[in-house]
Design a protein around this motif. Structure first.
Motif, PDB file in Angstrom:
ATOM      1  N   TRP A 257      38.971  51.992  44.169  1.00 54.98           N
ATOM      2  CA  TRP A 257      38.990  50.998  43.088  1.00 54.98           C
ATOM      3  C   TRP A 257      39.214  51.695  41.744  1.00 54.98           C
ATOM      4  N   VAL A 261      43.013  50.977  41.007  1.00 54.10           N
ATOM      5  CA  VAL A 261      42.995  49.755  40.190  1.00 54.10           C
ATOM      6  C   VAL A 261      42.789  50.099  38.718  1.00 54.10           C
ATOM      7  N   GLY A 323      39.767  43.439  36.989  1.00 53.96           N
ATOM      8  CA  GLY A 323      40.643  44.467  37.515  1.00 53.96           C
ATOM      9  C   GLY A 323      40.610  45.745  36.710  1.00 53.96           C
ATOM     10  N   LYS A 324      41.737  46.117  36.129  1.00 52.79           N
ATOM     11  CA  LYS A 324      41.853  47.360  35.375  1.00 52.79           C
ATOM     12  C   LYS A 324      40.869  47.419  34.213  1.00 52.79           C
ATOM     13  N   LEU A 386      48.629  42.653  52.388  1.00 50.32           N
ATOM     14  CA  LEU A 386      49.053  42.097  51.101  1.00 50.32           C
ATOM     15  C   LEU A 386      50.153  42.944  50.465  1.00 50.32           C
ATOM     16  N   LEU A 391      52.784  42.645  47.171  1.00 51.81           N
ATOM     17  CA  LEU A 391      51.845  42.931  46.083  1.00 51.81           C
ATOM     18  C   LEU A 391      51.745  44.434  45.858  1.00 51.81           C
ATOM     19  N   ARG A 393      49.537  47.902  44.988  1.00 51.31           N
ATOM     20  CA  ARG A 393      48.299  48.359  45.627  1.00 51.31           C
ATOM     21  C   ARG A 393      47.068  47.833  44.899  1.00 51.31           C
ATOM     22  N   ALA A 394      47.072  47.833  43.575  1.00 50.79           N
ATOM     23  CA  ALA A 394      45.915  47.365  42.816  1.00 50.79           C
ATOM     24  C   ALA A 394      45.649  45.893  43.081  1.00 50.79           C
ATOM     25  N   ASP A 395      46.693  45.058  43.021  1.00 47.93           N
ATOM     26  CA  ASP A 395      46.503  43.624  43.267  1.00 47.93           C
ATOM     27  C   ASP A 395      46.140  43.354  44.718  1.00 47.93           C
ATOM     28  N   ALA A 396      46.679  44.165  45.637  1.00 45.40           N
ATOM     29  CA  ALA A 396      46.332  43.995  47.052  1.00 45.40           C
ATOM     30  C   ALA A 396      44.853  44.292  47.281  1.00 45.40           C
ATOM     31  N   ARG A 398      42.434  43.981  45.024  1.00 48.41           N
ATOM     32  CA  ARG A 398      41.681  42.878  44.419  1.00 48.41           C
ATOM     33  C   ARG A 398      41.695  41.651  45.341  1.00 48.41           C
ATOM     34  N   GLY A 399      42.849  41.375  45.954  1.00 49.33           N
ATOM     35  CA  GLY A 399      42.934  40.220  46.848  1.00 49.33           C
ATOM     36  C   GLY A 399      42.100  40.392  48.095  1.00 49.33           C
TER      37      GLY A 399
END
Length: 430
Positions: A257, A261, A323-324, A386, A391, A393-396, A398-399
């Protein structure tokens, strides 16, 4: 002679059975020996969050493989819980834990020598088998040899020791990686396991006399009573998805994370994980004090569990949205709140008679570690899926964590539904 030791006291309980109580230096020694082994257990649980980046780079692991590898510990740990409960009742905490910690040493050496995913997985699983009794053996010993008014404090201090073990695998291990590499770190941990096992065997007083083994039908009847009780199934979903989920996150995915992220270096991520582990350790101390005070005041100490886990869920959701921009300070509060999850053991044991509480604890532990295994692997599979859909990697991540949050909220609502306070009275057990 041990029987004449000044810190050993013998008395008869109301049923006429002899009880042995420890106190003074002997009690301190017993606690420190169990705490040292539990620190190793906790360190092994959290170490993959620190070595994730070097492992991925050296062996080209996918997110799913990384999750499966880390969760092998939880799977092996879960499989061992019911046998451990029986072995503790049969052979006592000293013998069982000393032998099993040697298995953890073997697992660490296998992990250090592995050059394939399969070898790493086998080593990680052996470590899970080896440390599977570290907490339960201590709790069993405290219930046998420490007076009732001391047991809550001892359990709280054990969890504090475990958190200290997590601290040792953040910045200290990260600092050692350039010198020893992750393989050298595991060789060193194997040496510590052997030292811990030897200390348990030779420095722990041999107070427990092996008991007559129960028949398979008697063992099955005890576990059947637990698994059929409605209160167990009120607590188990929250322990499995919520407590197990946070163990899965803090044991592996908190590191990625911060690196994937938030965009921190591995060194910066290790520092952040150090402070989160410190917050969790502080949380265990606070929970131990708060529950004793509420219990003495005649109040429902489960309210600490309900409120603490509710706040942890709210914070988790906010951090995923940010997130970030998620804040370390808020993660520290999250660590404090997740410490309340330890109360699931006490809550689960409420309806069961004394001779079943060891097995009710290991049965709940089984559910927690099955959850941790499934979720830790599942988060990695979710990230891969994801990312395959397009998507980043960061958004994946989070999802995937968002799906975990949805399940955790559902399990928390299941526990707090109307009738919670009276559920442990539904089926008395003798």
């Amino acid at each position: 002679m041990l029987t004449q030791h000044p810190d050993l006291h013998r008395e008869l309980d109301p049923d006429g059975h002899e009880r042995i109580w420890v106190s003074g230096r002997l009690a301190v020694r017993m606690f420190l020996l169990f705490a040292a082994a539990y620190m190793l257990s906790y360190a092994y649980r959290a170490i993959n969050a620190v070595i994730a980046q070097p492992l991925v780079q050296e062996l080209s692991l996918s997110a799913g493989q990384l999750g499966l590898l880390a969760s092998a510990y939880f799977l092996a740990f879960a499989v061992m819980q019911l046998p451990v409960g029986v072995m503790l009742d049969r052979y006592g905490p000293r013998r069982v834990e000393a032998v099993l910690v040697c298995v953890a040493a073997l697992g660490a050496l296998v992990f250090a020598a592995a050059d394939s995913f399969t070898g790493l997985w086998v080593g990680r699983a052996l470590i899970g088998v080896g440390v599977s009794a570290c907490l339960m053996a201590a709790i069993k010993a405290y219930s046998l040899y420490f007076k009732p008014h001391m047991q809550a404090s001892m359990s709280s201090w054990m969890l504090t020791a475990g958190s200290l073990g997590a601290l040792t695998v953040t910045t200290p291990v990260e600092a050692l990686l350039p010198h020893l590499g992750w393989r050298g770190v595991f060789v060193a941990s194997a040496v510590l396991c052997v030292a811990s096992a030897a200390s348990l065997w030779f420095a722990m007083p041999a107070l427990f006399k092996p008991q007559k083994a129960e028949s398979l039908s008697e063992m099955a009847a005890g576990f059947r009573t637990i698994f059929r009780h409605p209160h167990f199934w009120r607590v188990a979903p929250m322990a499995t998805v919520l407590q197990g989920g946070f163990m899965a996150y803090q044991g592996l995915w908190v590191g990625p994370w911060f690196t994937d992220v938030v965009g921190l270096s591995n060194h910066q991520a290790a520092i952040n994980m150090f402070w989160i582990s410190a917050a969790l350790m502080l949380g265990y101390l606070v929970v131990g004090t708060a529950t004793r005070r509420m219990s003495k005041a005649g109040k429902d100490e489960d309210l600490i569990l309900v409120v603490g886990m509710g706040l942890a869920l709210a914070i988790f959701g906010v951090q995923l949205l940010l997130g970030k921009q998620s804040s370390l300070w808020v993660w520290l509060v999250h660590g404090l709140m997740t410490a309340t999850s330890v109360m699931t053991y006490t809550t689960c044991n409420k309806p069961f008679s004394r001779h079943l509480t060891g097995r009710s604890s290991t049965a709940l532990n089984l559910m927690i570690f099955v959850g941790a295994f499934s979720i830790q692997w599942g988060i990695g599979l979710g990230i891969d899926a994801l990312m395959a859909l397009g998507l980043g990697r960061a958004d994946a991540m989070r999802g995937s964590l968002g799906l975990l949050l949805a399940g955790q909220v559902a399990s928390w609502l299941w526990f707090i539904r109307p009738g919670r306070a009276l559920s442990h009275l539904q089926m008395p057990v003798r």
